[in-house]
Design a protein around this motif. Sequence first.
Motif, PDB file in Angstrom:
ATOM      1  N   VAL A  56       4.342 -11.494   2.391  1.00  0.00           N
ATOM      2  CA  VAL A  56       3.215 -11.459   1.448  1.00  0.00           C
ATOM      3  C   VAL A  56       3.623 -11.058   0.034  1.00  0.00           C
ATOM      4  O   VAL A  56       2.824 -11.212  -0.882  1.00  0.00           O
ATOM      5  N   GLY A 114      -4.178 -13.862   6.475  1.00  0.00           N
ATOM      6  CA  GLY A 114      -3.572 -14.941   5.703  1.00  0.00           C
ATOM      7  C   GLY A 114      -4.228 -16.284   5.955  1.00  0.00           C
ATOM      8  O   GLY A 114      -4.393 -17.088   5.042  1.00  0.00           O
ATOM      9  N   GLN A 115      -4.564 -16.534   7.191  1.00  0.00           N
ATOM     10  CA  GLN A 115      -5.289 -17.766   7.514  1.00  0.00           C
ATOM     11  C   GLN A 115      -6.175 -17.497   8.721  1.00  0.00           C
ATOM     12  O   GLN A 115      -5.878 -16.612   9.520  1.00  0.00           O
ATOM     13  N   LEU A 155      -2.165 -11.849  -5.680  1.00  0.00           N
ATOM     14  CA  LEU A 155      -1.617 -11.266  -4.451  1.00  0.00           C
ATOM     15  C   LEU A 155      -1.901 -12.181  -3.270  1.00  0.00           C
ATOM     16  O   LEU A 155      -2.926 -12.869  -3.224  1.00  0.00           O
ATOM     17  N   HIS A 156      -1.010 -12.163  -2.325  1.00  0.00           N
ATOM     18  CA  HIS A 156      -1.148 -12.990  -1.120  1.00  0.00           C
ATOM     19  C   HIS A 156      -2.370 -12.521  -0.324  1.00  0.00           C
ATOM     20  O   HIS A 156      -2.591 -11.307  -0.179  1.00  0.00           O
ATOM     21  N   PRO A 157      -3.161 -13.442   0.204  1.00  0.00           N
ATOM     22  CA  PRO A 157      -4.351 -13.017   0.963  1.00  0.00           C
ATOM     23  C   PRO A 157      -3.998 -12.194   2.202  1.00  0.00           C
ATOM     24  O   PRO A 157      -4.816 -11.409   2.680  1.00  0.00           O
TER      25      PRO A 157
END
Lengths: 54, 677
Positions: free
Chosen positions: B116, B161-162, B290-292
């Motif tokens: 991340v 993230g998903q 920022l990365h989820p």
Amino acid sequence: MTPSVATTILAYVPEYYPTFGAVLVGLGEALVILLGLGYGLRHLLRAPERISSE
Amino acid sequence: MSAEARRHCDQPLPSWVYAVVFLVTLAGSIKTLDVSPILWIDTVFEFDRVEGCLREGACTTRGPRASFEGIYHMVGWLHFWVFLEWLGLDQNGTHVLIQVANSLKIVLVMLVANRVGGGSAGALAPFFAFATGASPGALYDSSLMPFLGAVILVQLVAAAGQRPSSSLVVLAALGSAVVAEFHLAGVLTLVSVIWVVLLHPPDRVRRAKIGVTAFAVAVLVISPNGVISNLIEMPFRVFTLMAGLADGVAPSPAHQLVPFSTRLWRSLAYLFFLVPWALCRLAPSRFGSLHPGLKGALAVSVPLALVFSIGVLLGVFPAYGGYHHYWEHAYPAYAVVCAVPLTALGYALFASLPLALVVSIGALLGVFPLYRGEHDYLVNTLVRAVPLAALGYGLLARFRARFTVPSFLLRPMKPWMIPLSLSLVAAWSPPSPSTPNLHRANVEGLADLLHDDWRWDWTAVTRELRVSYKAILLDYLSTMIPDWQQEEGGIDPLRPHEPLVVIEVDRQRVPDPLPSGWIAVSRGVRFTLLAIPTGSSLDWGSLMTCFVNVRGQETCHGSSNHHNLLRFMDKSVAAEIRSVTRRVPWHGKPGETEKIFLPRRLLLCRGRIESGPPGTRIAEDGQIAYVSEPGDIVFKWTPRTQGCEQWLYWKEDDPFVVAGDPATVDVIRGLIDQGRP
């Protein structure tokens, strides 16, 4: 909840497991953690890489 | 920082870095924590239940009491421990297994941060992940929590993230049930699971219900009695607690309500680790998005931080110290939440060398001294790492930008090298036990020596041993040889009874050769257990212990169970004690001088040598005395004063006093003072 109701409910709940039951629960916990780790890693590594939007 | 430079910093970590960090972490852990756990009071009562399950088939489904009155927990840990014992792992084996798991935790934290936040964040994250509020080296319910927290972190970061599959939701919920059944604090991981599930439409509520159901079924299977008891008890307890707080009553005698301003400041400190994340969120154009997946790490750490923050504000948790072991499962997530935004800030802010220097020096000089509190793990590590890592990033970035360096020299220079070096230093020297408890493997050797080789009866053992945390040691000895206390006394010992000082010394510092009469009882990986006859003439068999309470009433005890007097005293009575006096007769011969040493570093509640017979010389700090005339030596402890907190002084039941011929005492004192904390 009144004490009598609480006592009645608790009377139907086992106070102790036999050794075998505890071992099974322990084994189950280990499996849940290991499976969860493996499955989580699989999903994590398949997720998009860092550059993304929140 | 240019997009090209940013991409350079985001390069993922190569696989060998994970292997190196794992090996260094494991080696550092074994070096620091040994292959045998330390003696710990929680281990005693937890293993007592494990033994009861294995021997008598009585495996509790309710568990022992948590830190909060009327609430029960830890059944999952006890069943897991039973499972390990059933597999044939003894306590030493379990201790090593946990160290391997917790070393793996560091790798998992790196992996998550790498995914991340890029390679530099992955390299920095372990630096924060060594934080602990538990007792390093002890084997108890908190020991495995960091690893369990890392497992939950992996699942929830992946799920954030998903959109996760239903099977991942169920597995995460089951995992959170296991964490909750290891330690009460793990209940909050259910909130984490729900948080992450609600991030992804459609069917959010239905999927959250699936998670909650899986959690409920799992905890009911693991500890049916505990869950029902807690559900019945919880409303009453919460109401009582809140009513008490409303009246200004502290929730337990262990801590007192402090002024609101102090509580406010302390409560904000628990949220301090979110500052870098908040900055990134406020200015994504400057610091990058920022990365989820980071939301998964926030979901694990923020609920606990909020509970502590609000708890301190309301006075449920003490403002200073206490309950920090509740953080154990959240530290892996905390490490990711710190490392990822910090790396982004580092890229952006410290590309300018002058700015890097100003901020770093300012942070080191100005902020760090504010957070030197003994238990401020969250803040301490953060404040140390920010300037160092940022300076590193800045220097490296400037170096690459300013100088033309041949590519073969430049290629090995990776941006993650500096944060990695920070992490490796932390991995090699992880937190060590804060108190000098003996190690179990060494105590097994002591049990064999005293019981089998010397044939000392239990009365002699309780009377003659001078050792720190004696009550815990005696618990272990009686567990290792269950019939010892019931065996008949009066058996001729193979070695005469005599006062025996027992200390553990780092192997490298054991005198070679050993002084005459000293016995190396057991040699562990790092520590050697020494038994030292000191020839003391203090008659501990005639010890008289007196307590004075807040009303000035004195109660004296002359029984032989001095090692359990405070421990088993009614809590309300113990809370009223204002002084503890121990009077020990000294029966030395005329012309003989004995030195008495009260090791300050080994005592949680520091006492002093108060008085002695005529001619006794006592040092100003009350830690050393020379006695040469027969009479009573008086030791005194004053609870609720600095250095003698109320809830710790029970560990000083039957205190550790080194007495004997001055030369021997000096050598022992040197070993203790130069040794562990």
